[in-house]
Scaffold this motif. Structure first.
Motif, mmCIF file in Angstrom:
data_model
loop_
_atom_site.group_PDB
_atom_site.id
_atom_site.type_symbol
_atom_site.label_atom_id
_atom_site.label_comp_id
_atom_site.label_asym_id
_atom_site.label_seq_id
_atom_site.Cartn_x
_atom_site.Cartn_y
_atom_site.Cartn_z
ATOM 1 N N SER A 1 0.942 -1.566 -0.103
ATOM 2 C CA SER A 1 -0.056 -0.188 -0.082
ATOM 3 C C SER A 1 0.995 1.288 -0.352
ATOM 4 O O SER A 1 0.399 1.986 -0.527
ATOM 5 N N ALA A 2 1.720 0.373 0.854
ATOM 6 C CA ALA A 2 2.774 2.551 0.757
ATOM 7 C C ALA A 2 3.655 2.689 -1.099
ATOM 8 O O ALA A 2 3.553 3.887 -0.652
ATOM 9 N N ASP B 1 0.976 3.890 -2.796
ATOM 10 C CA ASP B 1 -0.309 4.964 -2.671
ATOM 11 C C ASP B 1 1.152 6.134 -2.785
ATOM 12 O O ASP B 1 1.543 7.522 -3.600
ATOM 13 N N THR B 2 2.570 6.143 -3.101
ATOM 14 C CA THR B 2 4.440 6.539 -2.771
ATOM 15 C C THR B 2 3.944 7.031 -4.397
ATOM 16 O O THR B 2 4.061 8.091 -5.155
ATOM 17 N N THR C 1 -3.262 12.468 0.015
ATOM 18 C CA THR C 1 -4.168 11.442 -0.441
ATOM 19 C C THR C 1 -4.952 11.668 0.106
ATOM 20 O O THR C 1 -4.895 12.026 1.593
ATOM 21 N N LEU C 2 -6.048 12.161 -0.327
ATOM 22 C CA LEU C 2 -7.614 12.518 -0.022
ATOM 23 C C LEU C 2 -8.247 10.425 0.225
ATOM 24 O O LEU C 2 -8.895 10.340 1.042
ATOM 25 N N ASP C 3 -8.619 9.896 -0.476
ATOM 26 C CA ASP C 3 -8.791 8.483 -0.419
ATOM 27 C C ASP C 3 -7.924 7.557 -0.772
ATOM 28 O O ASP C 3 -7.765 8.062 -2.426
ATOM 29 N N LEU C 4 -7.520 6.068 -0.942
ATOM 30 C CA LEU C 4 -6.941 4.891 -1.906
ATOM 31 C C LEU C 4 -7.595 4.212 -1.273
ATOM 32 O O LEU C 4 -7.934 3.653 0.092
ATOM 33 N N ARG C 5 -8.086 3.282 -2.124
ATOM 34 C CA ARG C 5 -8.831 1.664 -1.562
ATOM 35 C C ARG C 5 -8.068 0.724 -2.514
ATOM 36 O O ARG C 5 -7.936 1.310 -3.705
ATOM 37 N N ILE C 6 -7.852 0.138 -1.566
ATOM 38 C CA ILE C 6 -6.524 -1.087 -2.427
ATOM 39 C C ILE C 6 -6.835 -2.184 -2.043
ATOM 40 O O ILE C 6 -7.613 -2.667 -1.439
#
Lengths: 171, 141
Positions: free
Chosen positions: B58-59, B62-63, B81-86
């Motif tokens: 995830s990290a 995200d990066t 990031t506002l939102d992240l769906r993994i």
């Protein structure tokens, strides 16, 4: 009715703390991030002590979004595993060995992180709530905060696949 | 090297968490970023199998997503990031490095939308994918 006396409080605490330790201590990534768990009865609070390596934006500075996501996911996974092993542990009266405890770890299907404000360079806390836990799937919500419990800096929701081996014990 | 891409490269290399995870920029293009992360025993989530924890992947995603935003043609000043769906598809194979490819496929005045996929050395079977919304801090004109 059983006439056995209640267990001494120290025996209960020692068992529960040992079970939590068995679950968490052997996972390298949890140790690397520095995540610890505070336990009150069956309630867990995940703690992420501040560390320089958790910083994303050094200009602000702010916690890395990836570190925040990982913290929330770890809090959710451990909450589910902990809830799954609780009944078995209490019935057996002993803490499971680390390998047995980790059989309860679920697999993450998906995880959504909502970043509400920048994570400050200080300790963070998280608590997970299991909204639904079935034989195969579970849905868990996590809230994370720093100084003020009511001022969340991130929240997350995840879906998890429950381990089959552990599920069979819970008939 | 275009200014936006040079900026994105320095953006990523200045992030302590990304450095600690050993992330390397593999390729950058307009609104695109490929980042890799080597296998590391400290990042293992399951000691029985040696599989990397999803949080580390995830990290990385995200990066890579943030880097793709920084590489957008609008040359943003910064992003968060506002939102992240993994979505996790499978366990990454122990011992293999992970590569994440992110694409910033749409921006508005103040928001960037990103999708990202991660693979290990088997390029035919992704390990995870994510979609996210990011803030877009535009430069003062």
């Amino acid at each position: 009715m059983s006439s056995t006396r209640p267990e001494p409080v120290q025996v209960i605490k020692q068992r529960r703390d040992a079970a939590l330790e068995a679950l968490v201590a052997g996972v390298p990534y949890i140790q690397w991030l520095g995540i610890r768990f505070d336990r009150r009865g069956d309630e867990l609070t995940a703690i992420l002590p501040f560390d320089e390596k958790l910083i994303g934006n050094p200009a602000l500075p702010a916690l890395h979004g990836g570190a925040t996501a990982a913290f929330l996911e770890v809090a959710a996974v451990i909450e589910l595993a902990w809830a799954g092993m609780w009944g078995e542990m209490e019935a057996a009266g002993t803490a499971p060995a680390a390998a047995a405890a980790r059989l309860h770890l679920p697999k993450t299907i998906d995880f959504t992180v909502d970043y509400l404000r920048a994570g400050l360079p200080r300790d963070a806390y998280a608590r997970a709530r299991i909204n639904r836990s079935g034989r195969r799937y579970a849905s868990v919500h996590v809230e994370a905060w720093q100084d003020n419990r009511a001022r969340l800096f991130a929240q997350g929701t995840g879906h998890f696949l429950m381990p089959e081996a552990a599920g069979q014990h819970e008939a | 090297m275009p200014e936006a891409i040079r900026l994105a490269q320095s953006f990523i290399e200045a992030l302590p968490h990304s450095r600690a995870l050993g992330m390397t920029v593999e390729a950058l293009g307009e609104g695109r970023a490929d980042l890799s992360m080597p296998y590391d025993a400290r990042l293992v989530g399951d000691p029985a199998t040696g599989v990397i924890h999803g949080g580390a992947i995830s990290a990385l995603m995200d990066t890579a997503s943030g880097a793709a935003v920084m590489c957008h043609a609008s040359a943003p000043a910064s992003t968060a990031t506002l939102d992240l769906r993994i979505d996790y598809f499978r366990s990454a194979t122990p011992g293999q490095r992970i590569v994440a490819r992110a694409e910033c496929y749409h921006v508005t005045r103040s928001v960037a939308f990103v999708r990202v996929t991660a693979w290990d050395e088997d390029a035919a079977r992704p390990v995870a994918a994510a979609t996210g919304a990011f803030t877009l801090e535009r430069r003062a004109p």
